[in-house]
Scaffold this motif. Sequence first.
Motif, PDB file in Angstrom:
ATOM      1  N   ARG A   1      20.340 -27.656 -20.724  1.00  0.00           N
ATOM      2  CA  ARG A   1      20.536 -27.769 -21.928  1.00  0.00           C
ATOM      3  C   ARG A   1      21.741 -28.678 -22.066  1.00  0.00           C
ATOM      4  NH1 ARG A   1      20.583 -21.316 -22.826  1.00  0.00           N
ATOM      5  NH2 ARG A   1      18.355 -20.708 -23.078  1.00  0.00           N
ATOM      6  N   TRP A   2      21.415 -29.333 -23.402  1.00  0.00           N
ATOM      7  CA  TRP A   2      22.405 -30.256 -23.937  1.00  0.00           C
ATOM      8  C   TRP A   2      22.627 -31.673 -23.001  1.00  0.00           C
ATOM      9  CZ3 TRP A   2      22.564 -28.354 -28.748  1.00  0.00           C
ATOM     10  CH2 TRP A   2      23.477 -29.240 -29.512  1.00  0.00           C
TER      11      TRP A   2
ATOM     12  N   GLN B   1      34.818 -28.286 -32.133  1.00  0.00           N
ATOM     13  CA  GLN B   1      33.458 -27.783 -31.594  1.00  0.00           C
ATOM     14  C   GLN B   1      32.761 -28.838 -30.859  1.00  0.00           C
ATOM     15  OE1 GLN B   1      31.111 -25.418 -34.385  1.00  0.00           O
ATOM     16  NE2 GLN B   1      32.655 -25.306 -35.663  1.00  0.00           N
ATOM     17  N   ILE B   2      33.008 -30.211 -31.439  1.00  0.00           N
ATOM     18  CA  ILE B   2      32.661 -31.620 -30.771  1.00  0.00           C
ATOM     19  C   ILE B   2      33.181 -31.624 -29.272  1.00  0.00           C
ATOM     20  CG2 ILE B   2      31.949 -33.893 -30.939  1.00  0.00           C
ATOM     21  CD1 ILE B   2      32.330 -33.725 -33.805  1.00  0.00           C
ATOM     22  N   GLY B   3      34.606 -31.288 -29.263  1.00  0.00           N
ATOM     23  CA  GLY B   3      35.298 -31.681 -28.082  1.00  0.00           C
ATOM     24  C   GLY B   3      35.078 -30.524 -27.182  1.00  0.00           C
ATOM     25  N   GLU B   4      34.707 -29.071 -27.609  1.00  0.00           N
ATOM     26  CA  GLU B   4      34.286 -28.150 -26.651  1.00  0.00           C
ATOM     27  C   GLU B   4      33.069 -28.326 -25.721  1.00  0.00           C
ATOM     28  OE1 GLU B   4      32.642 -24.508 -28.381  1.00  0.00           O
ATOM     29  OE2 GLU B   4      33.513 -23.069 -26.993  1.00  0.00           O
ATOM     30  N   VAL B   5      32.101 -29.426 -26.406  1.00  0.00           N
ATOM     31  CA  VAL B   5      30.978 -29.614 -25.536  1.00  0.00           C
ATOM     32  C   VAL B   5      31.477 -30.807 -24.579  1.00  0.00           C
ATOM     33  CG1 VAL B   5      28.833 -30.891 -25.770  1.00  0.00           C
ATOM     34  CG2 VAL B   5      29.433 -29.413 -27.613  1.00  0.00           C
TER      35      VAL B   5
ATOM     36  N   ILE C   1      24.732 -33.956 -35.726  1.00  0.00           N
ATOM     37  CA  ILE C   1      24.163 -34.818 -34.862  1.00  0.00           C
ATOM     38  C   ILE C   1      25.037 -35.466 -33.654  1.00  0.00           C
ATOM     39  CG2 ILE C   1      23.326 -37.533 -34.818  1.00  0.00           C
ATOM     40  CD1 ILE C   1      22.115 -36.295 -37.925  1.00  0.00           C
ATOM     41  N   ALA C   2      26.514 -35.644 -34.259  1.00  0.00           N
ATOM     42  CA  ALA C   2      27.452 -36.190 -33.358  1.00  0.00           C
ATOM     43  C   ALA C   2      27.688 -35.427 -32.311  1.00  0.00           C
ATOM     44  CB  ALA C   2      28.854 -36.262 -34.044  1.00  0.00           C
ATOM     45  N   MET C   3      27.533 -33.963 -32.450  1.00  0.00           N
ATOM     46  CA  MET C   3      27.517 -33.096 -31.341  1.00  0.00           C
ATOM     47  C   MET C   3      26.722 -33.266 -30.254  1.00  0.00           C
ATOM     48  SD  MET C   3      28.830 -29.309 -32.409  1.00  0.00           S
ATOM     49  CE  MET C   3      27.483 -28.469 -33.055  1.00  0.00           C
ATOM     50  N   ALA C   4      25.302 -33.393 -30.889  1.00  0.00           N
ATOM     51  CA  ALA C   4      24.026 -33.218 -30.126  1.00  0.00           C
ATOM     52  C   ALA C   4      24.067 -34.576 -29.101  1.00  0.00           C
ATOM     53  CB  ALA C   4      22.852 -33.353 -31.007  1.00  0.00           C
ATOM     54  N   VAL C   5      24.547 -35.716 -29.615  1.00  0.00           N
ATOM     55  CA  VAL C   5      24.484 -36.708 -28.823  1.00  0.00           C
ATOM     56  C   VAL C   5      25.933 -36.800 -27.865  1.00  0.00           C
ATOM     57  CG1 VAL C   5      23.187 -38.169 -30.336  1.00  0.00           C
ATOM     58  CG2 VAL C   5      25.456 -38.411 -30.452  1.00  0.00           C
TER      59      VAL C   5
ATOM     60  N   CYS D   1      26.715 -35.693 -25.086  1.00  0.00           N
ATOM     61  CA  CYS D   1      26.298 -35.754 -23.687  1.00  0.00           C
ATOM     62  C   CYS D   1      25.309 -36.621 -23.268  1.00  0.00           C
ATOM     63  CB  CYS D   1      26.063 -34.276 -22.970  1.00  0.00           C
ATOM     64  SG  CYS D   1      27.396 -33.088 -23.182  1.00  0.00           S
ATOM     65  N   SER D   2      24.984 -37.672 -24.184  1.00  0.00           N
ATOM     66  CA  SER D   2      23.989 -38.626 -24.103  1.00  0.00           C
ATOM     67  C   SER D   2      22.717 -37.977 -23.597  1.00  0.00           C
ATOM     68  CB  SER D   2      24.398 -39.910 -23.335  1.00  0.00           C
ATOM     69  OG  SER D   2      25.460 -40.310 -23.815  1.00  0.00           O
ATOM     70  N   PRO D   3      22.166 -37.102 -24.233  1.00  0.00           N
ATOM     71  CA  PRO D   3      20.863 -36.380 -23.602  1.00  0.00           C
ATOM     72  C   PRO D   3      19.648 -37.386 -23.555  1.00  0.00           C
ATOM     73  CG  PRO D   3      21.256 -35.568 -25.888  1.00  0.00           C
ATOM     74  CD  PRO D   3      22.387 -36.455 -25.824  1.00  0.00           C
ATOM     75  N   GLU D   4      18.851 -37.078 -22.939  1.00  0.00           N
ATOM     76  CA  GLU D   4      17.464 -37.763 -22.693  1.00  0.00           C
ATOM     77  C   GLU D   4      16.531 -37.559 -23.803  1.00  0.00           C
ATOM     78  OE1 GLU D   4      15.504 -37.090 -18.817  1.00  0.00           O
ATOM     79  OE2 GLU D   4      17.176 -37.466 -17.719  1.00  0.00           O
ATOM     80  N   LEU D   5      16.751 -36.297 -24.343  1.00  0.00           N
ATOM     81  CA  LEU D   5      15.885 -35.951 -25.599  1.00  0.00           C
ATOM     82  C   LEU D   5      16.614 -35.465 -26.602  1.00  0.00           C
ATOM     83  CD1 LEU D   5      12.771 -35.782 -26.819  1.00  0.00           C
ATOM     84  CD2 LEU D   5      12.715 -33.557 -25.521  1.00  0.00           C
TER      85      LEU D   5
END
Lengths: 325, 259
Positions: B84-85, B108-112, B159-163, B165-169
């Motif tokens: 995940r993520w 919240q972004i930093g937590e990831v 969107i910033a949060m989702a990218v 960890c540079s996910p593949e999808l």
Amino acid sequence: MRSYWIRRAIGAAAVLLLVIAANFFLFRIMPGDVVSSIVDPRFSPEAKERMREVFGLDQPLLRQFVIYVRRMLTFDFGISFLSQRPIWDELRSRVPNTIALLGSALLISSALGTWLGVQAARKRGGITEKVVLISGSISFSFPSFFVQLVLLLFLAYTLPVFPLRGSVSIPVPQGAIDRMLDYIWHLLLPAGSLVLLGFGSWAIYVRNLMVKTLGEDFILLARAKGFSESRVLWNHAFRSALPPILTIFLLALPGIVSGAVITETVFSLHGVGKYLLDSIMGHDYPAAGAAFYILGLLTIISNLAADAAYAIADPRIKVGRRAGM
Amino acid sequence: MIAVRNLSVTYRTAARSVQAVTDVSLDLPKGSITAIVGESGGGKSSLVYGILRLLPPQAKVSGSIIYDGTDILSAKESWLRDFRWKKAALVTQGAMNSLTPVLTVGYQIGEVLRIRLGLSRKEADKRTAELLGMTNLSPEYAKRYPHELSGGQKQRVVIAMAVACSPELLIADEPTSALDVITQAEVAATLLDMVREKGMGLLLVSHDLPLAASLCENLAVMHKGRIVETGPPEKILGSPSHPHTKELLSAFSLIGGPG
């Protein structure tokens, strides 16, 4: 942020004044004349009049009130009708006992109830949820004096594990540690009974709140982020549910007064609540008023503390520029 | 690549059971942009949330979703948490309730970054500012709480949060639905920029057929839990074969949508 605290302070001051005013007028409209309750009925009318002068009861009501407010604010509660001793001297030794009893009971029952509520919300339909819901309902549906009397009967009389009455043993044990252990031993049953009676409403309330919060989108997203279940549960769900939990904490604080009176009376504790009841029974209204005032003051101070916690927990409150305010 | 094979999802309540997804198979090649369109309640969300195994406990799932030889649906909890993520991240409707209300955007972004990538607080702060900048938000937004942001700004944060960890999808579930038309276009452009720049794959879920078609390389039309039509968007828009596709298209031309 500053305007928020100014508003809170003004509110607290207004409540304090209301408490003082209620004390002043309520005790004066209660049936029973003080003078006739403390002097022999065979006293002459002149002697009774002298008594009224001594206590300042011959002054106009408004003047009495102004003096009263000033004295309350300086903790100058005057002389007790019953014991003829300064009231503050009698109250001072009782305040720590009341704070120890109600403070420990409130903190432990809210902490325990909150923790149980969170565990119950974790898994819907699980065994934990059922146990918490059932024990919680039982906890808050029993009347406190009944439970306390039963506990006293079985755990102090039939099976003398705990002391029957009082805040300390007589004679008082020697040594600081022994004295503290003795104090805690006397506190266990009264405080424990309040925890037993108080945790249920917390547990059920927190469980309902957490069930709702765990269904929110941001929880789904927190799980999607690959966070551990405990991070999702505490850092996102519980943290978001905290402001309304603190609101309930605030609402529970006035219960301090009734809790003090009933519990201290049942367990014969040397506290402000017992003093209040004894004073009312003896028509000792300066003393009853002072006890009421002290309990009111404790409530207002803890209310402000809870407000401060709320402001920290809920960022939306700090902004303080809601529409129309 | 993620391969969905014969996926079925049934929701069971005490009263009745509802089949949301029926025997769906779908390939999501690495780096490709796929869109799933269909009406609300057609099973789109059940399909994509299945990929992250985020379906509610009352959902009964059969079939398989294979990533790198592992079936996501039966993988161990630890594997799943790592997947995940880092491999697949989610963009939900940010304008709704996707951000934890009592934590700052920056936290919240930093937590990831801290929890999933092991960055220090300082590194995370720096990276958070960069991520906000990439989504056209000023770095000072990090100090703000979600309620201080507009719908479009919240969507950018998501969107910033989702990218992070540079996910593949990137799985985007109706990422622009709750926004006004202009913000919609801007957010869609940001999303597409990020995906192209980082070479990520995108799985877009939408009920907006023209928008989805304009973004994707591969379009799947879903109706009543089944994928009824799939192919390049030009082909499907040019000659829709399934009645439901025609319906979706005519709905937009009727109101003069952005088609």
